[in-house]
Design an enzyme around this catalytic site. Structure first.
Site, PDB file in Angstrom:
ATOM      1  N   CYS A  75      32.480  62.562   4.564  1.00  0.00           N
ATOM      2  CA  CYS A  75      31.113  62.681   4.397  1.00  0.00           C
ATOM      3  C   CYS A  75      30.432  63.904   5.144  1.00  0.00           C
ATOM      4  O   CYS A  75      30.757  64.316   6.285  1.00  0.00           O
ATOM      5  CB  CYS A  75      30.477  61.283   5.164  1.00  0.00           C
ATOM      6  N   CYS A 128      28.225  62.368   8.243  1.00  0.00           N
ATOM      7  CA  CYS A 128      28.829  61.688   9.307  1.00  0.00           C
ATOM      8  C   CYS A 128      30.116  61.813   9.638  1.00  0.00           C
ATOM      9  O   CYS A 128      30.949  61.331  10.691  1.00  0.00           O
ATOM     10  CB  CYS A 128      28.428  60.358   9.445  1.00  0.00           C
ATOM     11  N   CYS A 152      32.569  59.433  -9.430  1.00  0.00           N
ATOM     12  CA  CYS A 152      31.901  60.901  -9.871  1.00  0.00           C
ATOM     13  C   CYS A 152      30.953  61.358  -8.658  1.00  0.00           C
ATOM     14  O   CYS A 152      30.004  60.861  -8.487  1.00  0.00           O
ATOM     15  CB  CYS A 152      31.183  60.600 -11.124  1.00  0.00           C
TER      16      CYS A 152
HETATM   17 ZN    ZN Z   1      28.178  59.579   6.028  1.00  0.00          ZN
END
Ligand code: ZN
Length: 218
Positions: A134, A137, A206
């Site tokens: 991510c 984070c 996706c």
């Molecule tokens: Zn995250």
């Protein structure tokens, strides 16, 4: 605070509704009364502002406490090795902090559920081994082993790296019913999942490149 109310009123098309009563009363009310009303209103405003300033931190703290909750995610090394399943506090930041951390594009996509243009991102055509994390984070999201060429121009995967690490929710925006995918740890928007993917799952995650950070296998 009065300005906020006035802006709010304008935003909803009621431009005259706020002003008109004050104009009418000034025509009918003696000057002294107007002055007294003005002073009283001003004192009330100052007192209100002081009270608002004094109570604001406490109010924010209450909001933060109610929003801070534990989530369970699985940690992975950059080579895709499953490390451990952990319970951790959800990552919650203000819009200003996210803006400082992210590019404008990544902010719009992850925090406001925008979508990048097809074939515009940096990962749709990447074939290296590693873990897609991510961008907000660093939570591990997808393993390159599940990446496939979907021909859509967005990085596509047939499974998340761990089901706990992504959260799927029903999305009815843009006149369609879709399943939106977000990061469990920070709620960052990642993309959507469709049921036209390859075996073994038949799913196509996706994703937006801008929501991801590729960590190359070392
Ligand atoms: Zn995250």
């Amino acid at each position: 605070m009065l300005n906020l109310d006035r802006d709010h009123d304008k935003a909803h098309g009621g431009t005259d509704a706020f002003v008109r009563p004050a104009e009418q009363s000034s025509a009918d009310t003696p000057p002294n009364m107007q002055r007294r009303v003005f002073i009283t209103t001003s004192l009330a405003t100052i007192a209100g502002l002081a009270l608002w300033q004094w109570t604001r931190p406490r109010a924010l703290a209450v909001v933060a406490a109610s929003e801070s909750r534990e989530v369970t995610v699985v940690r992975f090394s950059d080579s895709g090795q499953r490390l451990n399943r952990v319970s951790t506090a959800k990552v919650i930041k203000s819009a200003d902090l996210w803006r400082k951390q992210l590019s404008a594009n990544a902010y719009d996509i992850t925090r406001n559920a925008d979508t990048e243009l097809a074939f515009s991102g940096k990962y749709w055509n990447l074939h290296e081994k590693g873990v897609y994390r991510c961008v907000c984070c660093d939570n591990a999201l997808f393993d390159s082993a599940t990446k496939f060429d979907s021909g859509t121009g967005w990085p596509s995967f047939w499974a998340p790296i761990a089901k706990e690490n992504v959260t799927e929710t029903r999305d009815t925006t843009l006149g369609m019913v879709r399943i939106a995918v977000s990061c469990t740890e920070c709620d960052g928007h990642l993309g959507h999942v469709f049921d036209d993917g390859p075996e073994p799952t038949g799913l196509r995650y996706c994703m937006n490149s801008a929501s991801l950070r590729f960590a190359k296998q070392v």
